[in-house]
Design a protein around this motif. Sequence first.
Motif, mmCIF file in Angstrom:
data_model
loop_
_atom_site.group_PDB
_atom_site.id
_atom_site.type_symbol
_atom_site.label_atom_id
_atom_site.label_comp_id
_atom_site.label_asym_id
_atom_site.label_seq_id
_atom_site.Cartn_x
_atom_site.Cartn_y
_atom_site.Cartn_z
ATOM 1 N N ARG B 36 0.819 -1.220 0.000
ATOM 2 C CA ARG B 36 0.000 0.000 0.000
ATOM 3 C C ARG B 36 0.848 1.264 0.000
ATOM 4 N NH1 ARG B 36 -3.206 -3.468 3.415
ATOM 5 N NH2 ARG B 36 -2.252 -2.623 5.302
ATOM 6 N N VAL B 37 2.091 1.138 0.435
ATOM 7 C CA VAL B 37 2.977 2.306 0.477
ATOM 8 C C VAL B 37 4.065 2.093 -0.576
ATOM 9 C CG1 VAL B 37 4.441 3.723 1.946
ATOM 10 C CG2 VAL B 37 2.570 2.398 2.974
ATOM 11 N N PRO B 38 4.038 2.811 -1.672
ATOM 12 C CA PRO B 38 5.049 2.571 -2.700
ATOM 13 C C PRO B 38 6.398 3.155 -2.309
ATOM 14 C CG PRO B 38 3.564 4.330 -3.378
ATOM 15 C CD PRO B 38 3.085 3.861 -2.031
ATOM 16 N N GLY B 39 7.462 2.610 -2.883
ATOM 17 C CA GLY B 39 8.775 3.237 -2.720
ATOM 18 C C GLY B 39 9.806 2.401 -2.009
ATOM 19 N N MET B 40 9.398 1.312 -1.379
ATOM 20 C CA MET B 40 10.369 0.471 -0.667
ATOM 21 C C MET B 40 10.745 -0.712 -1.562
ATOM 22 S SD MET B 40 11.995 0.108 2.321
ATOM 23 C CE MET B 40 11.086 0.956 3.630
ATOM 24 N N ARG B 41 12.040 -0.847 -1.840
ATOM 25 C CA ARG B 41 12.492 -2.026 -2.572
ATOM 26 C C ARG B 41 12.660 -3.183 -1.589
ATOM 27 N NH1 ARG B 41 17.866 -2.982 -6.409
ATOM 28 N NH2 ARG B 41 17.378 -5.146 -6.917
ATOM 29 N N CYS B 42 11.970 -4.279 -1.850
ATOM 30 C CA CYS B 42 12.032 -5.437 -0.956
ATOM 31 C C CYS B 42 12.829 -6.538 -1.613
ATOM 32 C CB CYS B 42 10.635 -5.956 -0.670
ATOM 33 S SG CYS B 42 9.684 -4.783 0.250
ATOM 34 N N VAL B 43 13.755 -7.087 -0.894
ATOM 35 C CA VAL B 43 14.608 -8.150 -1.416
ATOM 36 C C VAL B 43 14.476 -9.346 -0.492
ATOM 37 C CG1 VAL B 43 16.964 -8.789 -2.021
ATOM 38 C CG2 VAL B 43 16.189 -6.418 -2.354
ATOM 39 N N LEU B 44 14.016 -10.454 -1.052
ATOM 40 C CA LEU B 44 13.763 -11.647 -0.249
ATOM 41 C C LEU B 44 15.025 -12.493 -0.114
ATOM 42 C CD1 LEU B 44 11.536 -13.381 1.163
ATOM 43 C CD2 LEU B 44 11.112 -14.444 -1.060
ATOM 44 N N GLY B 45 15.295 -12.953 1.083
ATOM 45 C CA GLY B 45 16.356 -13.933 1.322
ATOM 46 C C GLY B 45 15.728 -15.215 1.823
ATOM 47 N N LEU B 46 16.295 -16.353 1.453
ATOM 48 C CA LEU B 46 15.730 -17.641 1.873
ATOM 49 C C LEU B 46 16.195 -18.044 3.267
ATOM 50 C CD1 LEU B 46 16.009 -19.742 -1.423
ATOM 51 C CD2 LEU B 46 14.003 -18.589 -0.475
ATOM 52 N N PHE B 47 17.099 -17.249 3.826
ATOM 53 C CA PHE B 47 17.623 -17.526 5.171
ATOM 54 C C PHE B 47 18.029 -16.189 5.757
ATOM 55 C CE2 PHE B 47 21.239 -18.613 8.009
ATOM 56 C CZ PHE B 47 20.559 -19.427 8.892
ATOM 57 N N GLU B 48 17.874 -16.043 7.069
ATOM 58 C CA GLU B 48 18.064 -14.730 7.690
ATOM 59 C C GLU B 48 19.506 -14.249 7.633
ATOM 60 O OE1 GLU B 48 16.459 -17.271 8.988
ATOM 61 O OE2 GLU B 48 14.458 -16.641 9.627
ATOM 62 N N GLY B 49 20.467 -15.181 7.604
ATOM 63 C CA GLY B 49 21.862 -14.761 7.475
ATOM 64 C C GLY B 49 22.127 -14.053 6.153
ATOM 65 N N VAL B 50 21.362 -14.413 5.123
ATOM 66 C CA VAL B 50 21.449 -13.699 3.845
ATOM 67 C C VAL B 50 20.937 -12.277 4.026
ATOM 68 C CG1 VAL B 50 20.639 -13.631 1.462
ATOM 69 C CG2 VAL B 50 21.154 -15.841 2.546
ATOM 70 N N VAL B 51 19.828 -12.160 4.718
ATOM 71 C CA VAL B 51 19.171 -10.867 4.921
ATOM 72 C C VAL B 51 20.108 -9.893 5.637
ATOM 73 C CG1 VAL B 51 17.300 -9.762 6.215
ATOM 74 C CG2 VAL B 51 16.854 -11.855 4.892
ATOM 75 N N THR B 52 20.676 -10.325 6.751
ATOM 76 C CA THR B 52 21.483 -9.404 7.555
ATOM 77 C C THR B 52 22.836 -9.137 6.901
ATOM 78 O OG1 THR B 52 22.222 -11.279 8.923
ATOM 79 C CG2 THR B 52 20.355 -9.996 9.722
ATOM 80 N N GLY B 53 23.422 -10.155 6.279
ATOM 81 C CA GLY B 53 24.698 -9.945 5.589
ATOM 82 C C GLY B 53 24.532 -9.042 4.380
ATOM 83 N N ALA B 54 23.395 -9.144 3.703
ATOM 84 C CA ALA B 54 23.137 -8.267 2.558
ATOM 85 C C ALA B 54 22.942 -6.833 3.036
ATOM 86 C CB ALA B 54 21.920 -8.750 1.784
ATOM 87 N N ALA B 55 22.296 -6.660 4.177
ATOM 88 C CA ALA B 55 22.136 -5.302 4.727
ATOM 89 C C ALA B 55 23.501 -4.707 5.043
ATOM 90 C CB ALA B 55 21.245 -5.336 5.967
ATOM 91 N N ASP B 56 24.430 -5.544 5.479
ATOM 92 C CA ASP B 56 25.809 -5.092 5.722
ATOM 93 C C ASP B 56 26.437 -4.594 4.409
ATOM 94 O OD1 ASP B 56 28.508 -4.791 6.371
ATOM 95 O OD2 ASP B 56 28.756 -6.809 7.184
ATOM 96 N N GLY B 57 26.397 -5.412 3.377
ATOM 97 C CA GLY B 57 27.001 -5.017 2.092
ATOM 98 C C GLY B 57 26.356 -3.777 1.501
ATOM 99 N N TYR B 58 25.041 -3.709 1.635
ATOM 100 C CA TYR B 58 24.311 -2.542 1.134
ATOM 101 C C TYR B 58 24.769 -1.271 1.856
ATOM 102 C CZ TYR B 58 20.456 0.698 0.302
ATOM 103 O OH TYR B 58 19.722 1.810 -0.033
ATOM 104 N N GLY B 59 24.804 -1.349 3.186
ATOM 105 C CA GLY B 59 25.175 -0.176 3.978
ATOM 106 C C GLY B 59 26.581 0.318 3.658
ATOM 107 N N ARG B 60 27.493 -0.621 3.420
ATOM 108 C CA ARG B 60 28.869 -0.213 3.132
ATOM 109 C C ARG B 60 28.964 0.570 1.825
ATOM 110 N NH1 ARG B 60 33.065 -5.045 4.719
ATOM 111 N NH2 ARG B 60 31.727 -6.063 6.255
ATOM 112 N N MET B 61 28.169 0.148 0.829
ATOM 113 C CA MET B 61 28.285 0.793 -0.481
ATOM 114 C C MET B 61 27.344 1.989 -0.614
ATOM 115 S SD MET B 61 30.786 -0.856 -1.540
ATOM 116 C CE MET B 61 30.929 0.259 -2.933
ATOM 117 N N ALA B 62 26.143 1.887 -0.049
ATOM 118 C CA ALA B 62 25.180 2.981 -0.200
ATOM 119 C C ALA B 62 25.456 4.107 0.793
ATOM 120 C CB ALA B 62 23.758 2.458 -0.018
ATOM 121 N N GLY B 63 26.148 3.778 1.887
ATOM 122 C CA GLY B 63 26.431 4.806 2.882
ATOM 123 C C GLY B 63 25.221 5.205 3.702
ATOM 124 N N ARG B 64 24.175 4.410 3.643
ATOM 125 C CA ARG B 64 22.996 4.658 4.485
ATOM 126 C C ARG B 64 22.353 3.307 4.793
ATOM 127 N NH1 ARG B 64 18.578 5.270 0.713
ATOM 128 N NH2 ARG B 64 19.420 4.914 -1.365
#
Lengths: 512, 512
Positions: B36-64
Amino acid sequence: MNGAESLVHTLLASGVDTCFANPGTSEMHFVAALDRVPGMRCVLGLFEGVVTGAADGYGRMAGRPAATLLHCGPGLANGLSNLHNARRAGVPIVNCVGDQATYHRPLDAPLTADSEGWARGVSAWVRTSRRASEVGADAAVAVQAARAGHGRIATMILPSDTCWDEGGVVAAALPVPPAPAVAPSSVETIARVLRSGEPAVLLLGNAALRATAVADAQRIAAATGARVSAQMFNTRIERGRGRHSVARIPYVIELATKALAGVKHAILVGATPPVGFFAYPDKPSTLLPPEAQVHVLSRPDQDSAAALAALAETLGAGRLAPPAHETFAPATGAISSEAFGRSLAALLPEGAIIADESITFGRALFPMTHGAAPHDWLQVMGGSIGGGMPLATGAAIGAPGRRVVNLEADGSAMYTLQALWTQARERLDVTTVVLANRKYAILLGELANVGANPGRTALDMLDIGRPDLDFVRLAQGMGVEAARAETMEAFNDLFAQANRRPGPFLIELATD
Amino acid sequence: MNGAESLVHTLLASGVDTCFANPGTSEMHFVAALDRVPGMRCVLGLFEGVVTGAADGYGRMAGRPAATLLHCGPGLANGLSNLHNARRAGVPIVNCVGDQATYHRPLDAPLTADSEGWARGVSAWVRTSRRASEVGADAAVAVQAARAGHGRIATMILPSDTCWDEGGVVAAALPVPPAPAVAPSSVETIARVLRSGEPAVLLLGNAALRATAVADAQRIAAATGARVSAQMFNTRIERGRGRHSVARIPYVIELATKALAGVKHAILVGATPPVGFFAYPDKPSTLLPPEAQVHVLSRPDQDSAAALAALAETLGAGRLAPPAHETFAPATGAISSEAFGRSLAALLPEGAIIADESITFGRALFPMTHGAAPHDWLQVMGGSIGGGMPLATGAAIGAPGRRVVNLEADGSAMYTLQALWTQARERLDVTTVVLANRKYAILLGELANVGANPGRTALDMLDIGRPDLDFVRLAQGMGVEAARAETMEAFNDLFAQANRRPGPFLIELATD
């Protein structure tokens, strides 16, 4: 003798002879000690969730704790969710976690983490050994703590210097008190409740779900008009042909409250009061009717089997004839939950152990297999997804000579898939059936349950079929033979073959 | 507006527009709100370690920060080890954990766990929302907390009723203070130390490893005779052709103490004092000579780049000419670490991001790639194995248009392999090179380090080649194209092709 050697000697002296391990640098002295001290079977997992979930499966079937070996706080963290499942299952585990040397920890090297803090949420007992001379004594207490009650998790944290320093002392096994008996007065009280003739249900959990206990519960029911039900999730149910069957409380709230409707007395036998797995808007949190009275015949840690036998005698309940169950021929044609249930009921090998993480597709399977060959049915108890494959792995090691059948939903399979490699390495007799519907089907139902009308983004989060997972390749990639079945005939052939030959096999069953 | 909608609106208003997710039932209202709220890119991980590790990589490169979405305590538990890595990396993450409804939690349903307790070990900030009307305000504070310092983990725990209840209030973004400046007096103090001419080393970490900061450090070194070194593990190093290079403190204790021998003054620039990754019997825990004095130019959360620039000016250090690095032609013939380093240096695409979890085989790679095309080098910071593949996944999302090259040891690859599926699903430009030596090579070295003489049982625990892992099939099983290289020529061809085409590709490099 160094601390690590005293640890291995003490574990062996205390009856712990199996260790599931994913070691790292801080555990190298433990690993070296395993060479020098014969008698410990070591099983390697490629991920810590495999290690802890396998220890759960082992403990359920062997009836005694395995040890784990995990690497520092983060290694423990990777094993926590299956420790959570094991804690809920009341399974004994001696959970060994290596850590930084005592004098190195204050330097806050990268792997340093709050191991004790993380361990507490799953452990009945946590201790960080302080010096080599205390490791043996700590280990003996850990085994005792793990075996207390109906089974608990005892976490030993082992700084590396407590393992490599000399001065280790082997400790003798400590006594493990038997499960507390239920007082005769409690049996009398429950007998009075049942004699009232008011609608009652015997809710069975833990030790009350062994075959003899279920039979006693059913003869009590026959004598008093009470209903019998198992909990929603259960550690181990002995069931199948020639054994009295027991239904479980359904997962779906409406079905659960319907199953318990009209109950005036809920009698807990090794069970806990039934509550919803989750809350939902405008649905009840507890499953018994508000007017129902809850009585406790036995707590989960008590001797529920003896309590049921005593209750049956007190009530003068007669022995029942062996039950006649519905039997099935293997199903043919299109794949469905019902067809799969028929084939499973028909083809399950005698003495099988079912590790059930079949989620949505699997809900028909339990009711249809009351008349299958005698078997044990194990569920993932804490609701943390990913327990099934490790559970199957550990059960195969805890009960050698019996075939393990792992019913595994595809979404769940992807959490701790690395268990397949351990199955291949140890040549374990596990047949895995992946129920591949290529979506998080349970969540589609739950989304409806919370009243949401899913759009594209939501559906994307629940669809795991883009790209499709190929479980045949995934299994082969870890050394497990595998094949895909797109008809029931193909499944029947593969399942029968898989169960006849030694070692693991995976069947990807194409479902909707 | 319900609480979940207020959460999504507030995150977007605070600049968080990417969510890595592995949702469950308790998160269904969040998932529905994403529709209902547009604008959030959602990325599915099949395991939570993927989710949190990807947030790490994203934060390092995006700077936010990215947001995560995890399912109850056990889902959080599965993500903890990569949150540990992200915490050590100083990466901002808004870590959202769904939980039981406030009124359901006391009933202790199976999934109920100590989510707050588990979150604390990795989080600078933890809050459980109490009601829907507070979720927006809590989210704004969480984003602020995540962005404070050089980046922290802020964990929001969201009972499901705080998401589905009406009354949500969107909160405005809160100000994020800039990185604290270094006082001119501190710069003066360090300048005096360096002017003394006594042996000194500038130890760089965090923001001091961007290209401009490294160039400033090198001109300070040229002007004063000081040495320059990066920490052993680093969040992000900008390097390659045309940029000044920096060595890292070696992992092996003997090499590290040798690299720092004779140092009288260690000047920390966004770095922490160097300590051994582990302790070993009869080896030092700290890596600087005992007589070395430690000075702080800037803490990890301070503006290290500005401090280095000011220090260079204070010292009157002249600009250096662009450095001339050794260059290599792609290697031919047998596969070795050195040959792989040559090919990597020769073939790395311009603007690449290296996610490095290459462990033992990879130790030659960093020194050989100083002259590769300009790139960023990311390491798994907390030492918890399994960070590499998720890190690569998140980096590709945080820096679209750049090729990610994931250097991944085979043992490490098996911890969080599910990241490949997310790469296929999101068609991410990631080339994974699995360095397949079929053993835990680092542990064989560590076993020698602790003075143990391994026997059969110990060697079994360090051998992952029975059965062999087939990474080509594993990747294909998750929708990622893959091939195995058994010569450098084959690798060179595959690597060049993989980097030219869109989407992920995996190369299994047969190593010893």
